[in-house]
Motif scaffolding. Structure first.
Motif, short mmCIF file in Angstrom:
data_model
loop_
_atom_site.label_atom_id
_atom_site.label_comp_id
_atom_site.label_asym_id
_atom_site.label_seq_id
_atom_site.Cartn_x
_atom_site.Cartn_y
_atom_site.Cartn_z
N ALA A 46 0.78 -1.21 0.00
CA ALA A 46 -0.14 0.13 0.17
C ALA A 46 0.86 1.15 -0.13
N ALA A 47 0.67 2.20 -0.52
CA ALA A 47 1.21 3.21 -0.92
C ALA A 47 1.16 4.29 0.36
N VAL A 48 2.23 4.92 0.82
CA VAL A 48 2.23 5.95 1.95
C VAL A 48 2.81 7.11 0.92
N ALA A 49 1.90 8.04 0.69
CA ALA A 49 2.50 9.50 0.13
C ALA A 49 3.00 10.33 1.17
N LEU A 50 4.36 10.55 1.27
CA LEU A 50 5.03 11.40 2.06
C LEU A 50 5.29 12.98 1.46
N GLU A 51 4.96 13.94 2.12
CA GLU A 51 5.07 15.22 1.59
C GLU A 51 5.75 15.83 2.72
N PHE A 52 7.27 16.32 2.46
CA PHE A 52 8.06 16.83 3.35
C PHE A 52 7.76 18.47 3.20
N LEU A 53 7.24 19.15 4.31
CA LEU A 53 6.73 20.41 4.17
C LEU A 53 7.83 21.35 4.50
N ASP A 54 8.38 22.41 3.61
CA ASP A 54 9.21 23.54 3.84
C ASP A 54 10.56 22.80 4.19
N PRO A 55 10.93 21.83 3.19
CA PRO A 55 12.14 20.93 3.52
C PRO A 55 13.32 21.46 3.74
N THR A 56 13.62 22.74 3.21
CA THR A 56 14.99 23.25 3.30
C THR A 56 15.42 23.65 4.88
N ASP A 57 16.63 23.77 4.96
CA ASP A 57 17.10 24.41 6.26
C ASP A 57 16.79 23.85 7.46
N THR A 58 16.98 22.59 7.35
CA THR A 58 16.89 21.73 8.69
C THR A 58 17.95 21.87 9.79
N ALA A 59 19.10 22.46 9.29
CA ALA A 59 20.00 22.80 10.40
C ALA A 59 20.38 24.09 10.72
N GLY A 60 19.57 25.01 10.26
CA GLY A 60 19.53 26.47 10.46
C GLY A 60 20.40 27.42 10.00
N HIS A 61 20.97 26.94 8.73
CA HIS A 61 22.01 27.72 8.20
C HIS A 61 21.52 27.97 6.58
#
Length: 385
Positions: free
Chosen positions: A162-177
């Protein structure tokens, strides 16, 4: 009793497997978690088998996920990921695992940690504490349980699910730089052998650095085992990874970068060309938009980490990046077909044309719970009170 027991589920998420634990069942003192997690998986093991634990001897099978109540109002659950070393007992919390992210929503739903319909489609908003980002997971449910049977096939996993659709919202800047921590779409690095390479360093879903394979005497069609066996190539890629870690302000120096095994990811990329995957299937060049061979925790990945694929999609959306230069003309950045060692993976990034910001990155995965029970750890391996 000479062992402690911790309730656990053993779950496949995408092309990874992990022990999934609940925060309530773990020590309150998180400083004790690394020793506990390494012992659960059987690390360290210089034999690369983790026979005295639940790990499988490679990075994609040496993972821990922790689920707990949400600590932000726009999420349904908190999810913390730990990448455990195989040869050593390092435990890295610096990045997320996108593959295992696909299992977190269904697990929370099945455990009654979130509300949702008894039949139809459930949506779980997952706060990944490693990156500080929210992932929206959509998946089918039936009779009050997440569906696992379906017709989606993903490279590296036999059969369908079964498909799990993943949407990573606002995906950039995870480390704060920032999305581009160096401020450049492409940078030049000088390696210890005098070789100059051009790279793109991006923080999208996970901090990553991309280099064209030919610049490091590599090949984006190569079998992962051959990459692992080419020590000179692996040393170059590790040197790029460590230099990028400092340049991206993830670590203060190269020594700290070497100790941080999970991030940044490093990958070779290349233009589409015919290649044979791990199952012996030949993929023609016209069925791809670009190719990738990514290193994960010191080993060539047998497919591609989901977060690494999403970082690739983010980099592909940026004009002038090393990644974009490898893409076949006419490719759609929202449906990029990536040639990986296990086959073709489709990912995409959504770009706001007015601001130039990457607003989301998406991918489809499958997942399945394999076992429930307790994982046992000898007390002598721990410093628990």
């Amino acid at each position: 009793m000479s062992q402690i027991a911790v309730p656990a589920a053993f779950i496949r998420g995408g092309t990874s497997k992990a022990l999934v634990l609940q925060r309530r069942d773990l020590p309150q003192d998180e400083a004790t978690w690394p020793a506990l997690f390494a012992a659960m998986l059987g690390s360290p093991d210089p034999n690369l088998r983790q026979l005295d634990g639940m790990g499988g001897g490679i990075s994609s099978l040496s993972k821990i996920c922790v689920i707990g109540p949400p600590t932000r109002p726009d999420a349904d659950i908190d999810y913390t990921f730990a990448q455990v070393g195989v040869i050593d007992d390092s435990v890295d919390f610096s990045g997320n695992c996108g593959n295992m992210s696909s299992a977190m929503g269904p697990y929370a739903y099945d455990e009654g940690l979130v509300e949702g319909p008894r039949d139809g489609e459930a949506v779980v908003r997952i706060h990944n504490t490693n990156s500080g980002k929210v992932i929206a997971a959509r998946f089918p449910v039936r009779d009050g349980l997440a569906e696992v049977e379906g017709d989606l096939s993903i490279p590296g996993v036999e059969g369908t699910g079964a498909a799990v659709a993943l949407e990573f919202l606002d995906p950039t800047d995870t480390a704060g730089h920032g999305a581009l921590p160096t401020g450049s779409r492409a940078d030049r690095l000088t390696l210890s052998d005098g070789r100059e390479v051009e790279v793109t360093m991006i923080d999208g879903a996970v901090p990553s650095v991309f280099v064209e394979a030919g610049q490091v005497a590599g090949d984006s069609r190569t079998h992962p085992a051959k990459i692992d066996a080419d020590r000179a190539l692996m040393d170059r890629l590790e040197e790029i990874r460590c230099q990028a870690s400092v340049a991206m302000q993830l670590t203060p120096d190269l020594a700290a970068a070497r100790a941080r095994i999970a991030t940044p990811k490093v990958a070779m990329v290349g233009a589409p060309s015919d290649y044979e995957d791990l199952a012996g299937l030949v993929h023609p060049a016209d069925g791809q938009d670009l190719q990738i061979r990514m290193i994960s925790a010191g080993q060539a990945h047998r497919a591609v980490p989901v977060t690494g694929a999403l970082a690739l999609a983010c980099a592909a959306a940026i004009d002038g990046s090393v990644v974009q230069r490898q893409i076949a003309p006419g490719s759609d950045p929202q449906t990029l077909r990536i040639g990986t060692p296990s086959g073709i993976v489709t990912v995409g990034a959504r770009l706001d044309l007015d601001t130039g910001d990457i607003t989301a990155a998406k991918i489809l995965r499958t997942q399945r719970r394999l076992m429930d029970g307790k994982v046992y750890v000898p007390r002598g391996k721990l410093s628990l009170t």
